[in-house]
Design a protein around this motif. Structure first.
Motif, PDB file in Angstrom:
ATOM      1  N   VAL A 247     -40.514  20.464  -1.539  1.00  0.00           N
ATOM      2  CA  VAL A 247     -41.902  20.650  -2.104  1.00  0.00           C
ATOM      3  C   VAL A 247     -42.301  19.921  -3.349  1.00  0.00           C
ATOM      4  O   VAL A 247     -43.224  19.441  -3.735  1.00  0.00           O
ATOM      5  N   LEU A 248     -41.214  19.998  -4.189  1.00  0.00           N
ATOM      6  CA  LEU A 248     -41.329  19.129  -5.650  1.00  0.00           C
ATOM      7  C   LEU A 248     -41.489  17.821  -5.300  1.00  0.00           C
ATOM      8  O   LEU A 248     -42.458  17.058  -5.958  1.00  0.00           O
ATOM      9  N   MET A 249     -40.797  17.118  -4.483  1.00  0.00           N
ATOM     10  CA  MET A 249     -41.010  15.904  -4.164  1.00  0.00           C
ATOM     11  C   MET A 249     -42.419  15.531  -3.548  1.00  0.00           C
ATOM     12  O   MET A 249     -43.024  14.534  -3.764  1.00  0.00           O
ATOM     13  N   GLU A 250     -42.692  16.333  -2.656  1.00  0.00           N
ATOM     14  CA  GLU A 250     -44.133  16.377  -2.034  1.00  0.00           C
ATOM     15  C   GLU A 250     -45.124  16.306  -3.108  1.00  0.00           C
ATOM     16  O   GLU A 250     -46.125  15.412  -3.110  1.00  0.00           O
ATOM     17  N   ALA A 251     -45.205  17.185  -3.977  1.00  0.00           N
ATOM     18  CA  ALA A 251     -46.240  17.332  -5.138  1.00  0.00           C
ATOM     19  C   ALA A 251     -46.134  15.989  -6.064  1.00  0.00           C
ATOM     20  O   ALA A 251     -47.246  15.668  -6.288  1.00  0.00           O
ATOM     21  N   ILE A 252     -44.893  15.628  -6.349  1.00  0.00           N
ATOM     22  CA  ILE A 252     -44.767  14.491  -7.057  1.00  0.00           C
ATOM     23  C   ILE A 252     -45.386  13.154  -6.398  1.00  0.00           C
ATOM     24  O   ILE A 252     -46.034  12.208  -6.790  1.00  0.00           O
ATOM     25  N   GLY A 253     -45.124  13.103  -5.208  1.00  0.00           N
ATOM     26  CA  GLY A 253     -45.637  12.036  -4.147  1.00  0.00           C
ATOM     27  C   GLY A 253     -47.073  11.780  -4.100  1.00  0.00           C
ATOM     28  O   GLY A 253     -47.862  10.887  -4.105  1.00  0.00           O
ATOM     29  N   CYS A 254     -47.691  13.155  -4.385  1.00  0.00           N
ATOM     30  CA  CYS A 254     -49.102  13.247  -4.244  1.00  0.00           C
ATOM     31  C   CYS A 254     -49.657  12.966  -5.786  1.00  0.00           C
ATOM     32  O   CYS A 254     -50.974  13.082  -6.117  1.00  0.00           O
ATOM     33  N   GLY A 255     -48.799  12.662  -6.765  1.00  0.00           N
ATOM     34  CA  GLY A 255     -49.245  12.626  -8.219  1.00  0.00           C
ATOM     35  C   GLY A 255     -49.782  13.728  -8.838  1.00  0.00           C
ATOM     36  O   GLY A 255     -50.691  13.771  -9.638  1.00  0.00           O
ATOM     37  N   CYS A 256     -49.332  15.039  -8.307  1.00  0.00           N
ATOM     38  CA  CYS A 256     -49.617  16.325  -8.903  1.00  0.00           C
ATOM     39  C   CYS A 256     -49.094  16.372 -10.006  1.00  0.00           C
ATOM     40  O   CYS A 256     -47.724  16.707 -10.117  1.00  0.00           O
ATOM     41  N   PRO A 257     -49.608  17.112 -11.258  1.00  0.00           N
ATOM     42  CA  PRO A 257     -48.801  17.440 -12.357  1.00  0.00           C
ATOM     43  C   PRO A 257     -48.106  18.736 -12.073  1.00  0.00           C
ATOM     44  O   PRO A 257     -48.291  19.470 -11.224  1.00  0.00           O
ATOM     45  N   VAL A 258     -46.904  18.568 -12.660  1.00  0.00           N
ATOM     46  CA  VAL A 258     -45.972  19.966 -12.296  1.00  0.00           C
ATOM     47  C   VAL A 258     -45.400  20.544 -13.792  1.00  0.00           C
ATOM     48  O   VAL A 258     -45.331  19.638 -14.499  1.00  0.00           O
ATOM     49  N   VAL A 259     -45.092  21.881 -13.293  1.00  0.00           N
ATOM     50  CA  VAL A 259     -44.245  22.598 -14.308  1.00  0.00           C
ATOM     51  C   VAL A 259     -43.416  23.434 -13.494  1.00  0.00           C
ATOM     52  O   VAL A 259     -43.479  24.025 -12.387  1.00  0.00           O
ATOM     53  N   VAL A 260     -41.963  23.103 -13.900  1.00  0.00           N
ATOM     54  CA  VAL A 260     -40.835  23.644 -13.011  1.00  0.00           C
ATOM     55  C   VAL A 260     -39.904  24.433 -13.700  1.00  0.00           C
ATOM     56  O   VAL A 260     -39.647  24.179 -14.908  1.00  0.00           O
ATOM     57  N   GLY A 261     -39.215  25.346 -13.088  1.00  0.00           N
ATOM     58  CA  GLY A 261     -38.204  26.269 -13.507  1.00  0.00           C
ATOM     59  C   GLY A 261     -36.918  25.234 -13.778  1.00  0.00           C
ATOM     60  O   GLY A 261     -36.632  24.456 -13.045  1.00  0.00           O
TER      61      GLY A 261
END
Length: 352
Positions: A258-272
């Motif tokens: 799911v983190l890869m998918e979000a990154i693929g869509c260019g979504c900013p992320v905050v991660v544990g």
């Protein structure tokens, strides 16, 4: 699926086949101990189905996903049918499933394989730490379709103040930490909403936590989502929050899809901040990785992304450009093709 035949097997009456549903095997066994009764049938019937395929088809190589139980089944099939196997660990089987007996079984599975793969460099180190000695070891994440499905769509505008969580509702995903950080986020940005896409055995307790925190109006449980529906969520969210933790059994993420998918869509992320995440995030990791157990720090990291959307978006694009070279399906397919070819060549040399 193109060129993929799915062969299903029955391990119990249809209404009882719930061992892997609604959060995965480990979560089911933890929340419903009676399901241990399903485990012997699950393993035996899976073995018998695989053995039947090996005997009736020309199988050159087995690719077992998870060291236990699939790796054990592949090891047995190698003994009875002389079919070599590759085993892939996704994290839960490597970090969890502890104890002397399970550790010994994992060592035997790895040693008898033709090759082993893991999904992050942190897992590569863990393989050595727990004494696994496969003939060869490669780091290959599962990858995502960055070209067609999980891609940037410039026609979709990101909304303001929308947090997104996607994943199974199980302990290692860390969702309670995100919920506990929400009141601090809402004090600074009262219009913030959290969308939760996923299902699992923790759902009832998570809904209860939402009620106890008084944030029901700001949190939406969307349930399970299809792969086709996820890109829309990733493209519109302000921030994708993945509060990964190591759970009480030692289980943690390897490298979450799911983190890869979000990154693929260019979504900013905050991660544990769990081991392995740095493979994806590179030099941006210190800016967006945080310990979710530190509620104040976690809330501050989320607020920083919400309050500086342009900077967060630029960072997201930078992460995507770097990650594309390691997680795109074509890159992963080439990597597995090399591993498979090497294993088949090695087997042919052994037989000659």
């Amino acid at each position: 699926m193109d060129c993929v035949e799915v062969v299903r097997f029955r391990y119990a009456p249809r209404w009882l086949q719930t061992l892997v549903n609604h959060g995965g095997i480990v979560g089911n066994l933890r929340h419903h101990p009676w399901k241990w009764l399903l485990v012997p049938g699950f393993v035996l019937c899976q073995y018998l189905a695989a053995r039947r395929l090996v005997r009736t088809r020309k199988i050159d190589l087995i690719h077992a996903h998870w060291l236990i139980p699939q790796g054990l089944i592949a090891r047995r099939l190698k003994k009875v049918a002389a079919v070599p196997y590759i085993v892939t660990s996704h994290g839960g089987d490597l970090y969890g499933l502890r104890g002397a007996l399970l550790g010994s079984l994992k060592q035997k599975v790895a040693k008898a394989s033709s090759s082993m793969t893991v999904v992050s460099t942190a897992m590569q180190a863990e393989v050595t730490k727990i004494g696994l000695q496969p003939p060869s070891l490669a780091v290959l994440p599962m990858g995502v379709d960055l070209r067609n499905r999980f891609s940037i769509d410039s026609s979709v505008e990101r909304v303001e103040n929308e947090l997104l969580f996607v994943g199974r509702l199980v302990a290692k995903k860390g969702l309670p930490a995100l919920l506990k950080a929400m009141p601090a986020v809402l004090r600074q940005r009262p219009s913030t909403v959290l969308t939760i896409a996923g299902f699992g055995p923790e759902e009832a307790s998570l809904r209860s936590l939402v009620r106890s925190l008084g944030i029901e109006s700001q949190v939406s449980f969307r349930g399970a989502m299809s792969q086709e529906g996820l890109p829309e969520l990733y493209r519109r969210a302000t921030v994708f929050v993945a509060p990964f933790v190591r759970d009480s059994s030692g289980n943690q993420e390897g490298l979450p899809v799911v983190l890869m998918e979000a990154i693929g869509c260019g979504c900013p992320v905050v991660v544990g901040n769990v081991p392995g995440i740095q493979d994806l995030l590179g030099d941006a990791a210190p800016e967006i990785c945080v310990d979710p157990a530190d509620t104040h720090a976690f809330a501050e990291a989320i607020l920083a992304a919400l309050e500086n959307p342009k900077q967060a978006q630029e960072r997201a694009y930078r992460i995507r450009n770097i990650a594309a070279g390691s997680i795109d399906w074509d890159v992963i397919a080439d990597g597995y093709a090399r591993v498979i070819q090497q294993c088949l060549l090695s087997t042919a040399r052994d037989l000659s």
